[in-house]
Design an enzyme around this catalytic site. Structure first.
Site, PDB file in Angstrom:
ATOM      1  N   GLN A  87      -4.497  35.591  10.829  1.00 29.27           N
ATOM      2  CA  GLN A  87      -3.974  36.355  11.965  1.00 29.27           C
ATOM      3  C   GLN A  87      -2.467  36.626  11.836  1.00 29.27           C
ATOM      4  O   GLN A  87      -1.763  35.967  11.071  1.00 29.27           O
ATOM      5  CB  GLN A  87      -4.237  35.599  13.264  1.00 29.27           C
ATOM      6  CG  GLN A  87      -5.696  35.590  13.678  1.00 29.27           C
ATOM      7  CD  GLN A  87      -5.852  34.978  15.053  1.00 29.27           C
ATOM      8  OE1 GLN A  87      -6.323  33.866  15.197  1.00 29.27           O
ATOM      9  NE2 GLN A  87      -5.443  35.722  16.073  1.00 29.27           N
ATOM     10  N   HIS A  88      -2.016  37.594  12.636  1.00 35.50           N
ATOM     11  CA  HIS A  88      -0.607  37.849  12.938  1.00 35.50           C
ATOM     12  C   HIS A  88       0.224  38.486  11.831  1.00 35.50           C
ATOM     13  O   HIS A  88       1.319  38.982  12.103  1.00 35.50           O
ATOM     14  CB  HIS A  88       0.127  36.568  13.355  1.00 35.50           C
ATOM     15  CG  HIS A  88      -0.540  35.771  14.423  1.00 35.50           C
ATOM     16  ND1 HIS A  88      -0.898  36.304  15.635  1.00 35.50           N
ATOM     17  CD2 HIS A  88      -0.929  34.472  14.444  1.00 35.50           C
ATOM     18  CE1 HIS A  88      -1.462  35.360  16.374  1.00 35.50           C
ATOM     19  NE2 HIS A  88      -1.497  34.240  15.674  1.00 35.50           N
ATOM     20  N   ASP A 248      -9.351  35.195  11.595  1.00 36.33           N
ATOM     21  CA  ASP A 248     -10.103  34.045  11.075  1.00 36.33           C
ATOM     22  C   ASP A 248     -10.599  33.111  12.172  1.00 36.33           C
ATOM     23  O   ASP A 248     -11.732  32.622  12.116  1.00 36.33           O
ATOM     24  CB  ASP A 248      -9.287  33.291  10.020  1.00 36.33           C
ATOM     25  CG  ASP A 248      -7.884  32.918  10.469  1.00 36.33           C
ATOM     26  OD1 ASP A 248      -7.520  33.152  11.646  1.00 36.33           O
ATOM     27  OD2 ASP A 248      -7.126  32.397   9.622  1.00 36.33           O
TER      28      ASP A 248
END
Length: 494
Positions: A87-88, A248
């Site tokens: 992520q991110h 994820d």
């Protein structure tokens, strides 16, 4: 879905890519291909060239196909593919879809000042949680975009597209831009209150919405078909279903059968490079202590993440010259292994803290204290997740609900013993060790069939595993370590 159909769930994580070839009817894992990534950076920087992820995906799929062929199953059996990614991360592309620079990863802490400035600019944490469910911290994509604007303005100005890691790979597969609500909710420019990008937040960070991918209804929605170019690179049939995919953590929830068509308000603790706690719920989270994510299926996924978990403890073991399983209970020693700063609590500039040493202290106890420091930190966050689901963490019925323990640490004897002792909860250790890729496979199957991904995964029985009864909670260690965490947090505020 044809008989003996196979779907591929891709787990593109910080360190590697896994491609899980899964029987679409039963969820049986048939083959797994793997390929490593290279992360660069120091002094808070963590970056990877996105082309490394694409090359690793191709390598992992190729390895999996060879294993599959050994079973007598051909590539023509594959009907769908989905990517679950870390992520991110911030990926900026030029007009040809090529990366302009290495991606800033979730654990790059250089954007901590930008996160703090964004929080203040909107009016504080409550203003953010009302819109996005989350408060900007260094890991969030909006803070990384701000960092890029200030520190690499040429790349920001040249960006023709802004993507998350899994978005980048999905676009390479299908040739179309797409994301899902789950991964989009980790950006801090997507509103979980409205289910769309927030125009005011985009203005705040100076980002044109036209640079962002459309948001599919769910991570299992079919957003396109595998292009001829991607099929040639991967050795797969062109035209198979490509799902929107997700982050994820959202994929792990799907793999566990958590969501509207499965289990709600059942907590999960993931012991990996980071320590993560989450649960799927119908209650929209809005707590400054959490990331109030959307889930991949239309529910919500309140989540807390600690930066320092298995990797930090392994580093302490290495420094002490011990095997990771050589630990003993820490006794009077407290070790907060915040070697990379910390996200929960929000201490991006923190370093490791060791107190309580005596002449009698052993290396094994110091290592045990590192386990305890990491475990207490993530279990404190678990209490916040349970509150976000509308539950009292101390209530007997809540405490009696099994805590699902996943990630690499769930295979470690001392990790399991430490979590069990410090949580006082029964544990359930799922038999599948590939929950992210399994969840991605369920998304791929959903894209190929139109069925609900959580219902598919629940039918596959991925959540089954070993159950361990609760033991008496070690409140003495809990309170000693918690007091150290509180002091570290107060010192930052002071």
């Amino acid at each position: 879905m044809p008989a003996n159909a196979v779907v591929i769930g891709v787990d593109s994580s910080t360190q590697s890519t896994k491609a899980a070839f899964t029987d679409a009817a039963t969820g049986q894992l048939l083959a797994v291909g793997r390929a490593p990534h290279r992360v660069t950076g120091e002094a808070g920087a963590r970056e990877t060239d996105p082309e490394v992820w694409w090359a690793a995906l191709a390598e992992a799929v190729s390895a999996g196909l060879k294993e599959l062929d050994g079973l007598g199953v051909r590539a023509t059996a594959v009907t769908g593919i989905a990517v679950a990614g870390q992520q991110h991360g911030l990926v900026v592309l030029d007009r040809a879809g090529a990366p302009l620079r290495p991606a800033l990863l979730w654990n790059d802490t250089r954007s901590a000042p930008q996160a703090a400035a964004l929080t203040e600019a909107l009016g504080g944490p409550d203003a953010w949680t009302a819109r996005t469910g989350s408060v900007p911290v260094a890991s969030m994509t909006a803070a990384k975009w701000q960092w890029l604007r200030e520190n690499d303005p040429a790349a920001a100005a040249a960006a023709a597209a802004v993507r998350l890691p899994h978005d980048f790979l999905t676009e390479r597969l299908a040739g179309v831009a797409a994301t899902d609500p789950g991964d989009a909710s980790g950006t801090c420019w997507y509103s979980t209150a409205t289910g769309a990008y927030d125009p005011e937040l985009l203005d705040l960070v100076g980002l044109d919405a036209a640079l962002l991918p459309p948001v599919a209804p769910t991570g299992g929605a079919r957003v396109g078909s595998l292009t001829a170019a991607a099929a040639g690179r991967l050795g797969l049939p062109a035209g198979i279903a490509v799902a929107a995919g997700t982050g994820d953590n959202m994929a792990a929830a799907v793999g566990l059968g958590l969501g509207g068509a499965g289990l709600l308000d059942h907590p999960v603790l993931s012991l990996g490079t980071s320590g993560t706690v989450f649960a799927a719920t119908r209650t929209r989270p809005a707590s400054a202590a959490l990331a109030g994510f959307a889930a991949a299926d239309g529910t919500y996924l309140p989540l807390a993440c600690t930066l320092n978990c298995t990797l930090a403890v392994d580093k302490v073991a290495s420094l002490l010259g011990l095997d990771r399983e050589a630990a003993e209970a820490g006794g009077e020693v407290v070790l907060l292994p915040y070697l990379d700063g910390e996200r929960t609590p929000d201490l991006p500039g923190a370093s490791g803290l060791l107190t309580g040493l005596r002449h009698s202290t052993t290396r094994q106890q110091i290592l045990g204290a590192a386990y305890e420091g990491a475990a207490v930190t993530v279990l404190r966050a678990l209490d916040e997740v349970l509150r976000a689901c509308g539950q009292d963490p101390a209530a007997p019925d809540t405490a009696a609900r099994p805590l699902r323990l996943v990630g690499g640490g769930a295979n470690g004897r001392h990790w399991v013993e430490t979590v069990r002792r410090l949580s006082g909860r029964p544990l359930l250790i799922p038999s599948s060790g590939e929950l992210v890729s399994l969840g991605a496979a369920a998304l791929a199957a959903a894209a190929a069939t139109g069925h609900d991904a959580v219902a598919l995964a629940a039918g596959w029985g991925a959540a089954a595993g070993t159950e361990l009864p609760a033991v008496e909670r070690d409140m003495e260690t809990w309170e000693r370590v918690s007091a150290a965490v509180e002091r570290a947090s107060e010192a930052r505020v002071g």
